[in-house]
Scaffold this active site. Structure first.
Site, PDB file in Angstrom:
ATOM      1  N   ARG A 119       0.859  -1.180   0.000  1.00 54.45           N
ATOM      2  CA  ARG A 119       0.000   0.000   0.000  1.00 54.45           C
ATOM      3  C   ARG A 119       0.894   1.228   0.000  1.00 54.45           C
ATOM      4  O   ARG A 119       2.103   1.117   0.179  1.00 54.45           O
ATOM      5  CB  ARG A 119      -1.030  -0.008   1.154  1.00 54.45           C
ATOM      6  CG  ARG A 119      -0.643  -0.719   2.395  1.00 54.45           C
ATOM      7  CD  ARG A 119       0.486  -0.104   3.135  1.00 54.45           C
ATOM      8  NE  ARG A 119       0.273   1.308   3.341  1.00 54.45           N
ATOM      9  CZ  ARG A 119       1.201   2.219   3.495  1.00 54.45           C
ATOM     10  NH1 ARG A 119       2.480   1.865   3.470  1.00 54.45           N
ATOM     11  NH2 ARG A 119       0.937   3.490   3.678  1.00 54.45           N
ATOM     12  N   ALA A 155       0.947   5.101  -2.309  1.00 55.50           N
ATOM     13  CA  ALA A 155       0.773   5.375  -3.736  1.00 55.50           C
ATOM     14  C   ALA A 155       1.947   4.928  -4.623  1.00 55.50           C
ATOM     15  O   ALA A 155       1.743   4.170  -5.581  1.00 55.50           O
ATOM     16  CB  ALA A 155       0.469   6.864  -3.919  1.00 55.50           C
ATOM     17  N   ASP A 205      -1.612  10.712  -2.192  1.00 58.37           N
ATOM     18  CA  ASP A 205      -2.079   9.684  -3.136  1.00 58.37           C
ATOM     19  C   ASP A 205      -2.417  10.280  -4.492  1.00 58.37           C
ATOM     20  O   ASP A 205      -2.379   9.593  -5.504  1.00 58.37           O
ATOM     21  CB  ASP A 205      -3.276   8.942  -2.550  1.00 58.37           C
ATOM     22  CG  ASP A 205      -2.828   8.177  -1.328  1.00 58.37           C
ATOM     23  OD1 ASP A 205      -2.821   8.765  -0.236  1.00 58.37           O
ATOM     24  OD2 ASP A 205      -2.426   7.014  -1.484  1.00 58.37           O
ATOM     25  N   LYS A 235      -4.252  10.262   3.118  1.00 56.93           N
ATOM     26  CA  LYS A 235      -4.979   9.434   4.091  1.00 56.93           C
ATOM     27  C   LYS A 235      -5.974  10.247   4.916  1.00 56.93           C
ATOM     28  O   LYS A 235      -5.674  11.362   5.327  1.00 56.93           O
ATOM     29  CB  LYS A 235      -3.949   8.736   4.993  1.00 56.93           C
ATOM     30  CG  LYS A 235      -4.491   7.826   6.049  1.00 56.93           C
ATOM     31  CD  LYS A 235      -5.428   6.784   5.511  1.00 56.93           C
ATOM     32  CE  LYS A 235      -4.829   5.914   4.418  1.00 56.93           C
ATOM     33  NZ  LYS A 235      -5.855   5.093   3.703  1.00 56.93           N
TER      34      LYS A 235
HETATM   35  O1  MRU Z   1      -4.430   3.312   2.224  1.00 54.82           O
HETATM   36  P1  MRU Z   1      -2.952   3.443   2.049  1.00 54.82           P
HETATM   37  O2  MRU Z   1      -2.157   2.850   3.166  1.00 54.82           O
HETATM   38  O3  MRU Z   1      -2.488   2.974   0.680  1.00 54.82           O
HETATM   39  O4  MRU Z   1      -2.709   5.010   2.090  1.00 54.82           O
HETATM   40  C1  MRU Z   1      -1.407   5.502   1.959  1.00 54.82           C
HETATM   41  C2  MRU Z   1      -1.319   6.962   2.141  1.00 54.82           C
HETATM   42  O5  MRU Z   1      -2.295   7.659   2.298  1.00 54.82           O
HETATM   43  C3  MRU Z   1       0.049   7.565   2.038  1.00 54.82           C
HETATM   44  O6  MRU Z   1       0.156   8.663   2.899  1.00 54.82           O
HETATM   45  C4  MRU Z   1       0.267   8.026   0.599  1.00 54.82           C
HETATM   46  O7  MRU Z   1       0.072   6.964  -0.292  1.00 54.82           O
HETATM   47  C5  MRU Z   1       1.596   8.598   0.401  1.00 54.82           C
HETATM   48  S1  MRU Z   1       2.800   7.308   0.291  1.00 54.82           S
HETATM   49  C6  MRU Z   1       4.293   7.825  -0.077  1.00 54.82           C
END
Ligand code: MRU
Length: 348
Positions: free
Chosen positions: A45, A47, A239, A250
């Site tokens: 998980r 992005a 994301d 998030k």
């Molecule tokens: O639901 P997730 O764990 O995939 O969410 C991840 C996030 O919100 C991160 O903060 C975002 O992807 C930035 S990662 C470098």
């Protein structure tokens, strides 16, 4: 050094992030459907990590094609892209990586390459996407590290570390690692990040492994710490960033940004350009994932909320650009007005 996704001859290797920090287990995903499952089920998980995984998924699916007809091969690549694209809606890196792999296919086809040659070209490009992602995070760490003051405490939300990217640095945690590498003394406050607890499980683990001082708090404590003067900067990942600089990240990030503004604390966003979606004019056009209500009603398998209660579980929110102090990418530090500064970074 954490690299959460790797290519091997047996398939795509993923560190199972659902089990961290109590267990470090690697899964071997042998088909593109397995990779899609890995993204959907949160084995991987974050992005950029999702983008890298999707690129390997396309390469893996291509390798498994057994026909001799180029048109059938092309249809198969399109279908693999569709399957991978249905996994998670918000992180644009997923769609960016699939599109890039499809463009690579088209170029190879136009160059008259054979099916076997195209399979190798796709794998090479997936590996290039991975390498470029790590290099982008290294540059983000360098540029972002400059913005962090010595002897400061930085608050972060969710996990935007090596685990959430191609590896090694991370985006928000890359900025913190960059500042530490520049010789600064930096402590981190990590929001636990309800309901999936990426902060408690992943950010705390990563920083602890790197001996960077980290203090875990519940999400509703950050205002209190800011008011007491205990936070000097906020750094988060993203994301999807709209063309005008609105930032999807998030769930809970928006709340942190509002609090940061209230307390005159800089709010930085760190993300590679593969997270910037110029096709989304504002944050209003960013699709927001809604997830299973069990993530809220239960802790592991124990139900805490009453049966039959109504639940909403948005996984992301959008922070309006006016709350964002700067966006750090591999091209440098973009500031408002973001419509110009982000577009310029694509042109440089
Ligand atoms: O639901 P997730 O764990 O995939 O969410 C991840 C996030 O919100 C991160 O903060 C975002 O992807 C930035 S990662 C470098």
């Amino acid at each position: 050094m954490i690299i959460p996704v790797k290519w091997s001859d047996e398939g795509v290797l993923m560190l199972d992030q659902r089990l961290l920090p109590t267990e470090e287990k690697w899964l071997t995903l042998r088909t593109y459907n397995d990779v899609a499952m890995g993204i959907k089920e949160m084995v991987v998980r974050g992005a950029p990590a999702i983008g890298v995984s999707a690129a390997y998924g396309v390469a893996l699916g291509a390798r498994q094609f057994v026909g001799m007809d180029l048109t059938d091969f092309e249809d198969e690549i399109d279908y693999i892209g569709e399957v991978l694209a249905k996994t998670r809606p918000t992180a644009v890196n997923l769609f960016w990586a699939i599109d890039r792999m499809k463009r690579t296919f088209q170029r190879a086809k136009a160059d008259g390459k054979s099916i076997e040659e195209i399979k190798q070209i796709l794998l090479d490009d997936a590996k290039a996407i991975h390498d470029e992602d790590i290099e982008s995070q290294r540059l983000i760490a360098e540029f972002g590290g400059e913005l962090i003051e010595n002897d400061s405490t930085v608050l972060t939300h969710c996990n935007a570390g090596a685990l959430a990217t191609g590896g090694v640095w991370g985006t928000a945690l890359g900025v913190i690692r960059g500042a530490v590498k520049q010789g600064k003394s930096v402590a981190v406050v990590a929001d636990e990040t309800r309901p999936y607890l990426q902060g408690a499980r992943l950010t705390a683990w990563e920083l602890h492994e790197d001996d960077i001082p980290v203090t875990l708090i519940t999400d509703n404590m950050s205002g209190h710490l800011m008011k007491k003067g205990q936070i000097q900067a906020v750094v988060v990942g993203s994301d999807r960033i709209a063309a005008n600089g609105d930032v999807a990240n998030k769930i809970g990030t928006y709340m942190v940004a509002v609090l940061a503004r209230r307390h005159n604390i800089p709010f930085y966003v760190a993300a590679p350009l593969s997270t910037v979606d110029l096709d989304c004019p504002t944050g209003d056009s960013i699709p927001i994932e809604e997830r299973d209500e069990r993530e809220i009603t239960h802790v592991k398998d124990v139900r805490l909320a009453p049966e039959g209660i109504s639940v909403t579980n948005y996984a992301f929110d959008v922070t309006p650009n006016e709350l964002v102090t700067a966006i750090i990418t591999e091209k440098g530090v973009a500031r408002a007005p973001y419509t110009e500064s982000l577009r310029k970074q694509f042109e440089d």
